[in-house]
Enzyme design. Structure first.
Site, PDB file in Angstrom:
ATOM      1  N   HIS A  78       0.825  -1.210   0.000  1.00  0.00           N
ATOM      2  CA  HIS A  78       0.000   0.000   0.000  1.00  0.00           C
ATOM      3  C   HIS A  78       0.865   1.268   0.000  1.00  0.00           C
ATOM      4  CE1 HIS A  78      -3.704   2.223   0.808  1.00  0.00           C
ATOM      5  NE2 HIS A  78      -3.017   2.937   1.674  1.00  0.00           N
TER       6      HIS A  78
ATOM      7  N   HIS B 242     -10.158   2.966  -0.459  1.00  0.00           N
ATOM      8  CA  HIS B 242     -10.257   2.523   0.935  1.00  0.00           C
ATOM      9  C   HIS B 242     -11.122   1.274   0.948  1.00  0.00           C
ATOM     10  CE1 HIS B 242      -9.681   4.100   5.245  1.00  0.00           C
ATOM     11  NE2 HIS B 242      -8.518   3.968   4.666  1.00  0.00           N
TER      12      HIS B 242
ATOM     13  N   HIS C 173     -10.452  -2.288   1.511  1.00  0.00           N
ATOM     14  CA  HIS C 173     -10.486  -3.368   2.504  1.00  0.00           C
ATOM     15  C   HIS C 173     -11.143  -2.943   3.808  1.00  0.00           C
ATOM     16  CE1 HIS C 173      -7.445  -4.694  -0.447  1.00  0.00           C
ATOM     17  NE2 HIS C 173      -7.993  -5.867  -0.217  1.00  0.00           N
TER      18      HIS C 173
ATOM     19  N   GLU D 230      -2.675   4.525  12.771  1.00  0.00           N
ATOM     20  CA  GLU D 230      -3.268   5.303  11.685  1.00  0.00           C
ATOM     21  C   GLU D 230      -4.445   6.119  12.194  1.00  0.00           C
ATOM     22  OE1 GLU D 230      -3.913   2.724   8.307  1.00  0.00           O
ATOM     23  OE2 GLU D 230      -1.800   2.189   8.207  1.00  0.00           O
ATOM     24  N   SER D 231      -4.360   6.581  13.417  1.00  0.00           N
ATOM     25  CA  SER D 231      -5.408   7.463  13.937  1.00  0.00           C
ATOM     26  C   SER D 231      -5.615   8.608  12.970  1.00  0.00           C
ATOM     27  CB  SER D 231      -4.997   8.024  15.307  1.00  0.00           C
ATOM     28  OG  SER D 231      -5.079   7.028  16.290  1.00  0.00           O
ATOM     29  N   GLN D 232      -6.858   8.988  12.794  1.00  0.00           N
ATOM     30  CA  GLN D 232      -7.231   9.966  11.772  1.00  0.00           C
ATOM     31  C   GLN D 232      -7.069  11.393  12.269  1.00  0.00           C
ATOM     32  OE1 GLN D 232      -8.727   8.821   8.451  1.00  0.00           O
ATOM     33  NE2 GLN D 232      -7.237   7.409   9.302  1.00  0.00           N
TER      34      GLN D 232
ATOM     35  N   GLY E 281      -2.548   9.391  -8.102  1.00  0.00           N
ATOM     36  CA  GLY E 281      -3.569   8.370  -7.927  1.00  0.00           C
ATOM     37  C   GLY E 281      -3.110   7.328  -6.947  1.00  0.00           C
ATOM     38  N   ASN E 282      -3.548   6.126  -7.159  1.00  0.00           N
ATOM     39  CA  ASN E 282      -3.365   5.121  -6.132  1.00  0.00           C
ATOM     40  C   ASN E 282      -3.524   3.747  -6.767  1.00  0.00           C
ATOM     41  OD1 ASN E 282      -5.836   3.842  -4.013  1.00  0.00           O
ATOM     42  ND2 ASN E 282      -3.705   3.823  -3.387  1.00  0.00           N
TER      43      ASN E 282
END
Lengths: 774, 231
Positions: free
Chosen positions: A66, A117, A119, A335-337, A560-561
């Site tokens: 990722h 996003h 999974h 990975e707290s937002q 992009g991704n």
């Protein structure tokens, strides 16, 4: 500073660099963290010792698929290689930054990006989708832009599968909740149902931001002695390993629950963060801001340092925690937002702190930029990380994965839908048109879109159900942008090269029909496992197709991704490269809607129709069939079509324009009728004669390069002249009829507006609940 | 005329409200929730949004913001105050208008172009409309269901404090189809739908004449200017 003992277990015996040197043979759980044996070996080689547990945590998340793009990097280079001078002309920031930036004129720039996003949205649909929006919006903020719109491309499993409603409800309400609370209009997107996405839905979120040229910022850590500041929400235990575990591997039955790896979103915190960051930029109080997304602090520190002077010192115990029991490793991976990291000069620190205090945002100064060339992280004074940041963030492993041509594709391509009988009688054609209209993928999506705020900010010029969303950028001049996303996984399954170019062509056309001029592309490439050589073949063809296509259209990919490991069990999803195209509109007052509004306008079909039903909605819905070869793509024709419509918009000759794609002419006519409830009388005879096709092909074929437009009578001569001058095929196929609320296909069938709408709307509401007000 | 628009943390439609004031011909003044200062404005708008993330209850925390002391004081002195959506929730929480709001009956966020009937055209914010007039303005909320006890409902109905009622469709299950109410003096009005999103041709609801051409919300802002001029 508090003493190490005050945090109890979390500070017990940290694995320091010294310790790592002293205990070279300690076994480390690299496999559980998603690293392969050879990757672990190369970390040891880079460091000249075993990594500390903190370093192992950082490498494991940053070298995950990722974050590192290790399987796709070799292919993605093509986007940078296949470029023309025109593609660079208006590109202010290209691939590799948080989001690409395009000059749209008058001193304005637009930044946009689409990201997956997927999974998390299967595990926990509400939070997965919500934080997908939150993450992409932070990318936009970090460029110095104000986010002004979002959009989403969604793929769910079979509409009638018992688990689908859970995912649809969760994802829709997650996007609705987060974007509505942020005050960002949701201006479009697409929704498809297909069993290939059953245990692996796709949630691709797009955000757009606008900025003045002079406000552009890049995230890098320059200036020795500048402070490294973490601000926003506190760091908690959510999302630990999200990037390495969720997004970089497939789900297996019987494994431990992965719920804790999904992040939890707080849009209120993010809204405050947006305003806070914009004020920091406006007052010139920051050198750069980096968002914290996948891989959290590991990513932000190593990327900022790699993109800057190369050195950084961090005291990790200064991170404000939501859960004081977190270990140093967990803090590095969390990975707290709703968190951001800023680089601030010492003299501006007081000003910085005043602004964050005004917005009640919590802040801590973690460390500073150094000239050591090393990223050094201490935990209560003891060194737990000492790495060269590039080895973490940039020079990760790169794989040339095995690629193998899937021999099954030949049988699939040989199995054409032309074997099915095509009806010629009106009653049968009518029945098929209605079945398509009410099919899962062509049905009305108001159940979803009515949960989105389109009005906030007061600049939305177009949104669903029009082909593209459009937003005003400048209130004085009317300058704006348009954006659309598209992907047809069925076509990509039949032929990934052609399928990818079809997605590009359709997104391009959807922007063009609004009257805007396409200028840039962002893509979200959703695929199965890269460890499957046939998936890698699909991926390689897709990137080749997109880079070739963008070169031919002369519009750059700005970012992009890539999302791999999308599969249900061992079965990969159809290749689903979601293409977002951005266009510029000189004056949004000249925007073109997708349906007719006025009495007596002439309806024209631009482009020609061939027998192209393989992989079509007709083949799928009527015959439950997927086989053959997708429609041919002619990007040159798409370009001529786009410039024709732009000229028509500029001269205000076109009252409406609607793209022909899934479901063909019949579907587009129905949608144009339903858009404002104005009827139409259509004749197919001239299409059938000129193009040598039967009625079913005229109605349902998905040939590309086609658009229906309505033209006011008084502009008829000018419009025909415009088409002739540009040599684009055009036929008058009908006339609008405001008196009779129905779609009449002369000599074949008539469907009333009520029946069109009833059929179109029933599909979603029967399964997911009533649409309020319908 | 100067009309203040207060920004709270989580306010979303504050700039839209400022634009509506400007389009109507008055001067918008940005006010900050943390200040005890209305900067001498002639009217106040509490805009839509999700102040404080709707934590506790929608509007509950914002109703205790520092500036609300001045707003309550001004409202009691007759200064026109308009609460839109989240602003309406704040007015109810601050007891400046009767009633309260709960989750929509259907439990979802809803956005739609909503028809309303003007039930009282004598308030500071509705005097440019005529009683019984029907208007269409956007509605968008998750907690918009207007509720009150039977006695309160009877009182607001009996004393003409119902200013707007939903027509054709009650989008959130509000009692008596109530979309907006006023205080007894008529200077304070709160409603769930968003007049500030229907003030500019090209960006409002669709009408029979043309797409996005609806400007039925402009009357709110011209009304308050008229009440100021004639005051």
């Amino acid at each position: 500073m508090s003493t190490p003992t005050s945090l109890g277990a979390s500070t017990a015996a940290p694995d320091t660099v010294a310790n790592a040197q002293a205990t070279p043979d300690r076994e480390q759980p690299y496999g559980a963290l998603g690293l392969k044996a050879d990757e672990y070996a190369s970390i040891r080689e880079i460091l000249g010792r075993r990594p500390t547990s903190g370093e192992l945590a950082m490498y494991s998340v940053m070298w995950s698929e990722h974050c590192s793009y290790k399987s796709s990097k070799n292919y993605l280079r093509q986007f940078g290689q296949k470029v023309s001078p025109k593609m660079k002309k208006n590109l202010m920031v290209g691939m590799g930054e948080n989001a690409g930036v395009v000059d749209v004129g008058e001193g304005w720039a637009v930044t946009f990006k689409i990201e997956s996003h997927n999974h998390p949205s299967y595990i926990e649909p509400f939070q997965g989708a919500a934080t997908g929006v939150g993450g992409i919006v932070r990318d936009i903020i970090s460029m110095g832009a104000r986010p002004v719109a979002v959009m989403d491309a969604l793929r769910f499993g079979d509409i009638d599968h018992p688990d689908t409603a859970r995912v649809v409800h969760g994802v829709t309400s997650g996007i609705s909740f987060y974007a509505n609370c942020l005050g960002l209009p949701n201006i479009g997107g697409e929704t498809y149902f297909d069993s290939v996405y059953q245990a692996n839905p796709l949630v691709n979120a797009l955000a757009v931001g606008v900025l003045r040229h002079e406000d552009l910022h890049l995230a890098n850590a320059r200036g020795v002695g500048n402070k490294v500041v973490l601000f926003g929400a506190r760091t908690g235990g959510d999302g630990i390993g999200g990037a390495s575990i969720l997004a970089s591997d497939s789900f297996s039955a019987g494994g431990p629950t992965k719920r804790p790896a999904v992040q939890v979103g707080d849009p209120f915190a993010e809204k405050v963060l947006i305003e806070c960051c914009l004020e920091l930029f406006a007052q010139d109080l920051v050198e750069g801001i980096q968002d914290l997304g996948a891989a959290g602090i590991s990513c932000a520190t190593s990327e900022l340092a790699s993109n800057g002077d190369g050195g950084m010192f961090i005291e990790l115990s200064k991170v404000l925690l939501r859960d004081p029991s977190l270990t140093a490793e967990e803090i590095l991976m969390s990975e707290s937002q709703e968190r951001m990291m800023a680089i601030v000069t010492p003299e501006k620190l007081d000003g910085f702190l005043a602004v964050v205090k005004k917005w009640d945002v919590e802040t801590s100064v973690l460390g500073e930029v150094t000239d050591t060339g090393r990223l050094i992280i201490n935990w209560y004074g003891e060194e737990i990380v000492n790495v060269e940041p590039r080895t973490v963030a940039i020079d990760g492993p790169v794989y040339d994965r095995p690629v193998s041509y899937p021999t099954w594709i030949e049988a699939l391509q040989a199995d054409s839908a032309s074997k099915f009988v095509r009806p010629t009688e009106g009653a049968a054609l009518r029945e098929q048109a209605l079945r398509l209209l009410g099919s899962a993928n062509l049905s009305d999506k108001s159940w979803i879109t009515n949960q989105y705020d389109t009005y906030v900010m007061g600049n939305t010029a177009l949104s669903f159900p029009d082909d593209g969303g459009m937003v005003r950028v400048d209130e004085e001049s009317g300058l704006g942008f348009a954006v659309a996303t598209d992907a047809n996984g069925r076509y990509c399954q039949l032929d990934p090269y052609v399928g990818a170019q079809l997605a590009l062509a359709e997104a391009f056309r959807n922007v063009a029909v609004t009257g805007a001029t396409p200028v840039a592309v962002s893509d979200c490439l959703n695929f199965g496992s890269p460890e499957n050589p046939e998936v890698m073949w699909q991926f390689s063809k897709t990137v080749e197709a997109l880079s070739d296509g963008c070169l031919e259209l002369e519009i750059p990919v700005t970012g992009g991704n890539v999302s791999f490991y999308n599969q249900t069990g061992d079965v990969p999803i159809h290749p689903t490269p979601v293409i977002a195209v951005l266009g510029v509109m000189d004056d949004v007052a000249k925007r073109i809607p997708s349906g007719w509004q006025d009495e007596g306008d002439n309806i024209y079909l631009l482009g020609t129709t061939k027998l192209e039903l393989d992989g079509s909605a007709w083949a799928g819905v009527i015959h439950d069939h997927l086989g053959g070869r997708p429609p041919a793509v002619d990007l040159g024709a798409e370009q001529r079509l786009a410039s024709l419509i732009a000229a028509g918009s500029e001269q205000s000759l076109i009252a409406s324009a609607h793209d022909l794609a899934d479901g063909g002419l019949a579907q587009s006519l129905a949608e144009a009728t339903m858009r404002f409830g104005v009827g139409a009388r259509i004749w197919l005879g001239e299409i059938m004669e000129r193009d040598g096709v039967d009625a079913a092909t005229a109605l349902f074929s998905e040939s590309t390069g086609r658009v229906i437009v309505s033209v006011p009578r008084e502009e008829d001569v000018k419009f025909q002249g415009l088409c002739e001058g540009r040599g684009y095929p055009v036929l008058r196929i009908g006339v609008t009829d405001a008196q009779t609320p129905a779609l009449e296909i002369q000599d074949l069938f008539t469907i009333s507006l009520d029946e069109l709408r009833g059929t179109h709307r029933a599909t979603m509401s029967e399964r997911f609940g009533a649409v309020i007000g319908q | 005329m100067r009309v203040g628009v207060i920004t709270f943390p989580g306010s979303l439609d504050d700039r839209d409200a400022q634009r509506a004031v400007r389009v109507a011909g008055a001067t918008p003044v940005a006010l900050w929730h943390g200040d005890h200062d209305l900067q001498g404005v002639d009217a106040v708008i509490l805009p839509g949004g999700f102040s404080y993330g709707d934590y506790l209850r929608a509007g509950a925390i914002a109703s205790h913001a520092p500036i609300m002391a001045e707003v309550i004081d001004a409202a009691n002195k007759g200064v026109p105050v308009l609460g839109i959506c989240n602003g309406f929730q704040m007015l109810a929480e601050a007891r400046l208008v009767p009633g309260a709001h709960t989750r929509n009956a259907h439990q979802q966020f809803i956005r739609r172009d909503q028809k309303l009937r003007v039930e009282n055209a004598s308030t500071a914010w509705t005097n440019e409309y005529s009683t019984g007039a029907e208007i269409i303005i956007p509605l968008k909320n998750a907690d918009g269901r207007y509720v009150a006890d039977a006695e309160t409902i009877a009182r607001v109905e009996g004393e003409g404090q119902v200013v707007f009622r939903y027509v054709d469709i009650n989008p959130n299950g509000s009692m008596n189809d109530i979309a907006g109410v006023s205080n007894s003096a008529g200077n304070v009005v709160g409603l769930m739908p968003h007049p500030e999103h229907a003030v500019e041709e090209g960006f409002g609801p669709d009408t029979a004449a043309a797409m996005a051409s609806g400007t039925d919300g402009l009357g709110f802002f011209t009304s308050v200017i008229r009440s100021f001029v004639t005051a």
